[in-house]
Design a protein around this motif. Sequence first.
Motif, PDB file in Angstrom:
ATOM      1  N   THR A 211       0.831  -1.194   0.000  1.00 16.43           N
ATOM      2  CA  THR A 211       0.000   0.000   0.000  1.00 16.43           C
ATOM      3  C   THR A 211       0.872   1.253   0.000  1.00 16.43           C
ATOM      4  O   THR A 211       1.833   1.331   0.760  1.00 16.43           O
ATOM      5  N   GLY A 212       0.547   2.192  -0.874  1.00 14.89           N
ATOM      6  CA  GLY A 212       1.283   3.458  -0.902  1.00 14.89           C
ATOM      7  C   GLY A 212       2.470   3.459  -1.848  1.00 14.89           C
ATOM      8  O   GLY A 212       3.168   4.458  -1.950  1.00 14.89           O
ATOM      9  N   CYS A 213       2.699   2.363  -2.576  1.00  8.96           N
ATOM     10  CA  CYS A 213       3.895   2.324  -3.432  1.00  8.96           C
ATOM     11  C   CYS A 213       3.635   2.964  -4.798  1.00  8.96           C
ATOM     12  O   CYS A 213       4.551   3.088  -5.604  1.00  8.96           O
ATOM     13  N   GLY A 214       2.397   3.364  -5.070  1.00 11.85           N
ATOM     14  CA  GLY A 214       2.138   4.104  -6.311  1.00 11.85           C
ATOM     15  C   GLY A 214       1.399   3.314  -7.383  1.00 11.85           C
ATOM     16  O   GLY A 214       1.400   3.703  -8.551  1.00 11.85           O
ATOM     17  N   LYS A 215       0.730   2.234  -7.000  1.00 11.79           N
ATOM     18  CA  LYS A 215       0.023   1.420  -7.994  1.00 11.79           C
ATOM     19  C   LYS A 215      -1.137   2.201  -8.616  1.00 11.79           C
ATOM     20  O   LYS A 215      -1.272   2.269  -9.837  1.00 11.79           O
ATOM     21  N   SER A 216      -1.964   2.793  -7.774  1.00 12.43           N
ATOM     22  CA  SER A 216      -3.136   3.513  -8.297  1.00 12.43           C
ATOM     23  C   SER A 216      -2.708   4.725  -9.104  1.00 12.43           C
ATOM     24  O   SER A 216      -3.264   4.997 -10.168  1.00 12.43           O
ATOM     25  N   VAL A 217      -1.707   5.451  -8.624  1.00 17.43           N
ATOM     26  CA  VAL A 217      -1.239   6.636  -9.353  1.00 17.43           C
ATOM     27  C   VAL A 217      -0.766   6.230 -10.750  1.00 17.43           C
ATOM     28  O   VAL A 217      -1.058   6.908 -11.735  1.00 17.43           O
ATOM     29  N   THR A 218      -0.062   5.107 -10.833  1.00 18.57           N
ATOM     30  CA  THR A 218       0.419   4.633 -12.130  1.00 18.57           C
ATOM     31  C   THR A 218      -0.753   4.303 -13.053  1.00 18.57           C
ATOM     32  O   THR A 218      -0.772   4.696 -14.221  1.00 18.57           O
ATOM     33  N   ALA A 219      -1.758   3.599 -12.503  1.00 16.68           N
ATOM     34  CA  ALA A 219      -2.924   3.232 -13.314  1.00 16.68           C
ATOM     35  C   ALA A 219      -3.667   4.482 -13.778  1.00 16.68           C
ATOM     36  O   ALA A 219      -4.090   4.585 -14.934  1.00 16.68           O
ATOM     37  N   HIS A 220      -3.823   5.445 -12.875  1.00 19.24           N
ATOM     38  CA  HIS A 220      -4.507   6.691 -13.249  1.00 19.24           C
ATOM     39  C   HIS A 220      -3.734   7.430 -14.338  1.00 19.24           C
ATOM     40  O   HIS A 220      -4.325   8.057 -15.210  1.00 19.24           O
ATOM     41  N   SER A 221      -2.394   7.352 -14.281  1.00 21.26           N
ATOM     42  CA  SER A 221      -1.581   8.015 -15.311  1.00 21.26           C
ATOM     43  C   SER A 221      -1.833   7.389 -16.675  1.00 21.26           C
ATOM     44  O   SER A 221      -1.931   8.090 -17.682  1.00 21.26           O
ATOM     45  N   VAL A 222      -1.941   6.063 -16.699  1.00 19.92           N
ATOM     46  CA  VAL A 222      -2.191   5.354 -17.956  1.00 19.92           C
ATOM     47  C   VAL A 222      -3.525   5.816 -18.547  1.00 19.92           C
ATOM     48  O   VAL A 222      -3.656   6.039 -19.747  1.00 19.92           O
ATOM     49  N   MET A 223      -4.523   5.996 -17.676  1.00 23.03           N
ATOM     50  CA  MET A 223      -5.860   6.391 -18.130  1.00 23.03           C
ATOM     51  C   MET A 223      -5.960   7.896 -18.388  1.00 23.03           C
ATOM     52  O   MET A 223      -7.012   8.382 -18.791  1.00 23.03           O
TER      53      MET A 223
END
Length: 287
Positions: free
Chosen positions: A4-16
């Motif tokens: 948690t907090g390693c940037g998974k969601s941020v990366t996915a949001h960047s792709v989208m």
Amino acid sequence: MGETGCGKSVTAHSVMGLIPVPPGRIVGGTVTFGKHGNLLDLKEEEMQKLRGKEMSMIFQDPMSSLNPVFTAGFQVEEAIVTHDRHISKKDLLSRVVGLFKKVNISDPEKSVHSYPHMLSGGMKQRVMIAMGLSCGPKLIIADEPTTALDVSIQAQILTLLKKLQKEEGSSVLLISHDLGVIAAMAKNVAVMYAGSIVEYAPVSDLFQQPMHPYTKGLLGAIPRLDRDIERLAVIPGTLPNLFDLPEGCKFRERCSEALEICASVRPRLIEIEPGHEVACHACARDR
Ligand SMILES: Nc1ncnc2c1ncn2[C@@H]1O[C@H](COP(=O)(O)OP(=O)(O)O)[C@@H](O)[C@H]1O
Ligand SMILES: [Mg+2]
């Protein structure tokens, strides 16, 4: 995968293309997607055409991702109408009912008229999946689709995702911090640490022969049925502050294999074995 907090969601949001600007900013890299080339070069209107239709996202928390004042069916209809303005009311309803059937929502004809609070957590997540599938995307990003659900419902949702992926032929980018989920679902795994990918490999290679000290630490920290282990391993220390990252390797402070170079040079992903990429000076040296 990553904690948690390693940037998974941020990366996915960047792709989208869903990073709120400001304060968000994509400062480097490319997002290559099929014939569309680098998505970072597209205009917002072009991205809007892709989102939902070519690539869609199932968000982490179904409880807060659905709007409480609209029915479940209406919210899926909205996703369809965005890309197909001329669809008739009747076709629209039957398409949504069909989608609800596909994701095994009980009593689909009735459920389309239900408000989110009338549905259980598992059913809400199925609505989110139906929404994600509604325009037949080639890529579905599922961001921890089961983290907010009970274990028994988790298994149902994962089985459903796997079945849909086969039937629809879409690619699924599954985000998870759960090693069990990853072992059961994934073909290839990217391990993230403090905002970057540190290891990328086919799932069996990763579990049988992890290379990055962080991945080894993660796998050492879970109990195993096939080995007698007195104590589980612990990764010492904590995640670095993402706003103030150390120079060199971000994992160095917690790493037992760190070399001198790790303090000053940030390791890049390199292919150490066919299909197996690692960002680690120590792994690169040992080969
Ligand atoms: N690449 C990045 N650059 C800057 N900050 C980041 C980056 N990735 C993540 N963060 C910060 O870390 C926080 C947690 O990231 P998030 O993607 O939500 O983690 P996860 O989904 O892995 O739990 C974000 O809100 C953001 O502040
Ligand atoms: Mg997340």
